[in-house]
Design a protein around this motif. Structure first.
Motif, mmCIF file in Angstrom:
data_model
loop_
_atom_site.group_PDB
_atom_site.id
_atom_site.type_symbol
_atom_site.label_atom_id
_atom_site.label_comp_id
_atom_site.label_asym_id
_atom_site.label_seq_id
_atom_site.Cartn_x
_atom_site.Cartn_y
_atom_site.Cartn_z
ATOM 1 N N HIS A 283 0.843 -1.197 0.000
ATOM 2 C CA HIS A 283 0.000 0.000 0.000
ATOM 3 C C HIS A 283 0.879 1.248 0.000
ATOM 4 O O HIS A 283 1.025 1.914 -1.028
ATOM 5 C CB HIS A 283 -0.933 -0.015 1.210
ATOM 6 C CG HIS A 283 -1.795 1.186 1.315
ATOM 7 N ND1 HIS A 283 -2.105 1.794 2.529
ATOM 8 C CD2 HIS A 283 -2.400 1.946 0.373
ATOM 9 C CE1 HIS A 283 -2.868 2.823 2.309
ATOM 10 N NE2 HIS A 283 -3.066 2.958 1.018
ATOM 11 N N SER A 305 -4.217 -3.295 5.994
ATOM 12 C CA SER A 305 -4.219 -4.196 4.846
ATOM 13 C C SER A 305 -3.866 -5.596 5.339
ATOM 14 O O SER A 305 -2.938 -5.771 6.132
ATOM 15 C CB SER A 305 -3.209 -3.741 3.797
ATOM 16 O OG SER A 305 -3.626 -2.538 3.188
ATOM 17 N N PRO A 319 -6.697 -1.338 2.024
ATOM 18 C CA PRO A 319 -6.479 -0.520 0.822
ATOM 19 C C PRO A 319 -5.395 -1.027 -0.110
ATOM 20 O O PRO A 319 -5.254 -0.516 -1.214
ATOM 21 C CB PRO A 319 -6.086 0.838 1.412
ATOM 22 C CG PRO A 319 -5.430 0.493 2.721
ATOM 23 C CD PRO A 319 -6.187 -0.697 3.250
ATOM 24 N N ALA A 320 -4.578 -1.996 0.309
ATOM 25 C CA ALA A 320 -3.523 -2.499 -0.575
ATOM 26 C C ALA A 320 -4.142 -3.093 -1.841
ATOM 27 O O ALA A 320 -5.207 -3.710 -1.801
ATOM 28 C CB ALA A 320 -2.672 -3.530 0.142
ATOM 29 N N HIS A 321 -3.451 -2.922 -2.961
ATOM 30 C CA HIS A 321 -3.987 -3.384 -4.249
ATOM 31 C C HIS A 321 -3.277 -4.635 -4.756
ATOM 32 O O HIS A 321 -3.862 -5.407 -5.512
ATOM 33 C CB HIS A 321 -3.848 -2.269 -5.287
ATOM 34 C CG HIS A 321 -4.366 -2.620 -6.646
ATOM 35 N ND1 HIS A 321 -5.707 -2.862 -6.892
ATOM 36 C CD2 HIS A 321 -3.726 -2.798 -7.833
ATOM 37 C CE1 HIS A 321 -5.865 -3.163 -8.173
ATOM 38 N NE2 HIS A 321 -4.675 -3.127 -8.758
#
Length: 357
Positions: A283, A305, A319-321
């Protein structure tokens, strides 16, 4: 005779003085005739408005349910793009939640406009403006100050003042560079290389695969950061040492081999249930190590996350992708953990250029 319906307020008498009538600040203009709404006089219109408001709330409930369905059916990090580079999960969750909130708001507005009580009220308040004398004195002082400053008859001073104030924005733009240089390709590789031993962080002792037990999580680092005569790695000092420490930080976890779901092409990246990932959250780059052994989830303490270490460190919350980059492991002739290679993808936080690497 005094009219009993006279509502004009009166000031209480003091001594023998006659009570004075409190005058209104402005004459009361009165109120126009009340305009009845269609829902006030037409029962069918009222029922129709009621159904409209209920429909809004009902559609909001449908959207909330669709949010839950999307949450459990769409995987985070789908490769295909749906809108402006966003994955299906992001678009679906954002759209359904946004519509659920929007429909509630529209329903409440319609309820208030068409169905709630509708009548006019008058509330007296004191005058908001200053007296005419105060306003005249203020304007006179401003005019005198402008005349004494000479700004009207000195255009050179006036124009340069305006220019200097306008250009103050440039230093603010330049100072944005102090946020740090763009990463470029600096995160695309680390000090890890084929055959390099995995050592415990801080102390630098190598890790034998046989020493780890189920549920262990070890904060580790590359052996090159702890050079000795035996391993032959060159000495690194100062800022380069700190950079390589940050980039090469890893976590080593041991779990039941049957619990691991290897990613495509990663079937031989683990050693008897021992698996290794970058310690840097994808993130914004915080270090992670809060491990829950029963679920194999690891949590980033900065923004929560959560990654599933048993399933290629995929994001399960927050929120980490991107998943945590995985370091392929093996063992040497003495049974110590070693790296098969460097990370096969950039480590660290997400950034614009990462998709090109």
């Amino acid at each position: 005779m005094t009219d009993s319906h006279d509502n004009t307020p009166a000031v209480p008498s003091h001594g023998n003085h006659t009570p004075a009538v409190l005058e209104e600040p402005i004459p009361n203009p009165g109120l126009p005739a009340h305009q009845w709404r269609p829902t006030d006089v037409d029962e069918r219109a009222e029922k129709r408005a009621e159904r409209q408001v209920a429909a809004m709330f009902g559609l909001s409930m449908v959207c909330a349910l669709l949010f839950v369905v999307a949450y459990f059916t769409l995987e985070i990090g789908d490769n295909f793009d749906t809108f402006m580079g966003l994955g299906a999960s992001t678009v679906a969750l954002g759209t359904t939640l946004g519509l659920a909130l929007l429909l509630i708001g529209i329903g409440i507005i319609q309820w208030a406009r068409k169905l709630m009580g509708d009548h006019e009220i008058v509330e007296m308040r004191h005058a908001a403006a200053s007296s005419q004398e105060d306003r005249d004195a203020t304007l006179e002082a401003l005019a005198l100050g402008g005349e004494e400053s000479g700004i009207g008859r000195r255009p050179l001073v006036r124009n340069t003042l305006i220019g200097s104030v306008a250009l103050l924005g440039l230093p603010a733009v330049v100072l944005l560079r102090d946020l740090g240089p763009a990463p470029g390709d600096k995160l695309a590789s680390t000090i890890w290389e084929k055959g390099m031993r995995v050592v415990r962080d801080v102390v630098g002792t190598p890790i034998k695969a046989s020493e780890l037990e189920i549920g262990d999580l070890v904060n580790a680092a590359p052996e090159a950061l702890f050079p000795t005569e035996e391993n032959g790695y060159p000495e690194i000092e100062g800022v380069p040492l700190q950079v390589e420490k940050a980039k090469g930080a890893i976590i080593v976890v041991k779990m039941e081999p049957g619990d691991i779901t290897p990613g495509e092409g990663r079937e031989n990246w683990t050693v008897n249930g021992i698996i290794c990932y970058s310690k840097i959250c994808t993130h914004v780059g915080c270090p992670i190590s809060l491990y829950e052994r029963t679920t194999h989830h690891v949590l980033c303490p900065c923004h929560q996350s959560t990654f599933d270490l048993a399933d290629s460190a995929k994001v399960v919350f927050g929120p980490a992708h991107r998943p945590l980059p995985q370091l392929p492991l093996a063992v040497d002739d003495e049974g110590y953990l070693i790296a098969q290679s460097d990370f096969t993808e950039p480590i660290g936080a997400s950034y614009w250029e990462r998709e090109k690497q």
